[in-house]
Enzyme design. Structure first.
Site, PDB file in Angstrom:
ATOM      1  CG  ASN A   9      32.496  41.320  37.727  1.00  0.00           C
ATOM      2  OD1 ASN A   9      33.807  41.123  37.379  1.00  0.00           O
ATOM      3  ND2 ASN A   9      31.847  41.877  39.150  1.00  0.00           N
ATOM      4  CE  LYS A  11      28.983  40.337  37.734  1.00  0.00           C
ATOM      5  NZ  LYS A  11      27.315  39.404  38.334  1.00  0.00           N
ATOM      6  CG  HIS A  95      31.146  40.323  43.013  1.00  0.00           C
ATOM      7  ND1 HIS A  95      30.469  39.744  43.153  1.00  0.00           N
ATOM      8  CD2 HIS A  95      30.592  41.513  42.726  1.00  0.00           C
ATOM      9  CE1 HIS A  95      29.326  39.955  42.100  1.00  0.00           C
ATOM     10  NE2 HIS A  95      29.744  41.292  41.607  1.00  0.00           N
ATOM     11  CD  GLU A  97      28.746  36.794  40.547  1.00  0.00           C
ATOM     12  OE1 GLU A  97      29.231  37.332  40.204  1.00  0.00           O
ATOM     13  OE2 GLU A  97      27.517  37.768  40.564  1.00  0.00           O
ATOM     14  CD  GLU A 167      28.178  44.426  42.785  1.00  0.00           C
ATOM     15  OE1 GLU A 167      28.177  45.225  42.055  1.00  0.00           O
ATOM     16  OE2 GLU A 167      28.697  43.496  42.836  1.00  0.00           O
ATOM     17  N   GLY A 173      22.057  40.138  38.871  1.00  0.00           N
ATOM     18  CA  GLY A 173      22.213  39.488  37.541  1.00  0.00           C
ATOM     19  C   GLY A 173      20.556  39.496  37.074  1.00  0.00           C
ATOM     20  CB  SER A 213      20.257  45.083  37.037  1.00  0.00           C
ATOM     21  OG  SER A 213      19.380  43.710  37.364  1.00  0.00           O
TER      22      SER A 213
HETATM   23  P1  13P Z   1      24.802  42.618  36.869  1.00  0.00           P
HETATM   24  O1  13P Z   1      25.448  44.694  36.373  1.00  0.00           O
HETATM   25  O2  13P Z   1      24.849  41.718  35.661  1.00  0.00           O
HETATM   26  O3  13P Z   1      23.775  42.793  37.489  1.00  0.00           O
HETATM   27  O4  13P Z   1      25.897  42.765  37.967  1.00  0.00           O
HETATM   28  C1  13P Z   1      26.190  43.616  38.955  1.00  0.00           C
HETATM   29  C2  13P Z   1      27.628  43.320  39.467  1.00  0.00           C
HETATM   30  O5  13P Z   1      27.590  41.860  40.324  1.00  0.00           O
HETATM   31  C3  13P Z   1      28.748  43.525  38.976  1.00  0.00           C
HETATM   32  O6  13P Z   1      30.309  44.333  40.209  1.00  0.00           O
END
Ligand code: 13P
Length: 251
Positions: A9, A11, A95, A97, A167, A173, A213
């Protein structure tokens, strides 16, 4: 036996030239890989060119979101038919976010899931609790509510493929990965939920992947758990070498 599923992903990262460079590096690095579904989710603007670069490979393209209507006066939105048109096979839906920054609710997740399915896109449905919810011992209540609301009116038994991504918001992150035990516990509960609702054959074939992560140094251990079928990778998916190492660890 469920086939491992490793998705990148990106982003809001990677321009068109960066996306093409990434795909070229990754596909030459992973030429010999088989037995793993590898999925790349670029931003909308790079979908087409990433799809062209992936054309002769076994890798799949995913969107990071989609709108619930198929066409019309919805300025700024992108819908399922457009994503199918540029070669998407998967669509990430819900997601954290999107939920936290763009007011996504279980109801809008549900509408987007139905739009994906209507357009033959396989959803990667994201669920997960915040740190405050975990600390208040509400983890399973939150995830059950997200599953109940998001899957309302959707029969997983009628689908060939459907992916659920666990997640935990506090692990995204932050460099703070759920321990193998914490992740397996929630994955096991999600699988039991699917079995109770749709039957054990559906639960046995549904891939439940972990995100938060994930990196080459922890992916093998996470993926060794019986109910962790893959990974949804954010930060580490921006480096083709790290992402390739995570794919290899699933093999
Ligand atoms: P990170 O791997 O940067 O923690 O992000 C995970 C994520 O949101 C994947 O969709």
């Amino acid at each position: 036996m469920r086939k491992p599923f490793i998705a990148a992903n990106w982003k809001m990262n990677n321009t068109v030239p960066e996306a093409i460079r990434f795909v070229t590096a990754l596909t030459s690095d992973l030429k010999a890989i088989s037995g793993v579904d590898v999925v790349i989710a670029p931003p909308f603007t790079a979908l087409y060119s990433a799809g062209v670069a992936l054309a002769d490979t076994e890798f799949y393209l995913s969107s990071q979101n989609l709108f619930w209507e198929d066409s019309g006066a919805y300025t700024g939105e992108i819908s399922g038919p457009f994503l199918a048109d540029v070669g998407c096979r998967y669509a990430i839906v819900g997601h954290s976010e999107r939920r936290q920054l763009f007011s996504e609710t279980d109801e809008t997740v549900n509408r987007r899931l139905k739009a994906a399915l209507r357009n033959n896109l396989v959803p990667i449905m994201c669920v997960g609790e915040t740190l405050a919810e975990r600390e208040a011992n509400q983890t399973w209540d939150v995830i059950r509510r997200q599953l109940d609301g998001g899957l309302s009116g959707i029969d997983l038994a009628a689908l060939a493929d459907f992916v659920i991504a666990y997640e935990p918001v506090w692990a995204i992150g932050t460099g703070k990965t759920a321990t193998s035990g914490q992740a397996q516990e929630v994955h096991g509960l999600i699988r039991r939920y699917i079995a109770d609702k749709f039957g054990s054959a559906v639960a046995d074939k549904t891939r439940i992947i972990y995100g938060g992560s994930v990196k080459p140094s922890n992916s093998r251990e996470l993926l060794s758990n019986p109910d962790i079928d893959g990974a949804l990778v954010g930060g580490a998916s921006l480096d083709p070498k790290q992402f390739a190492a995570i794919v290899r660890s699933a093999h």
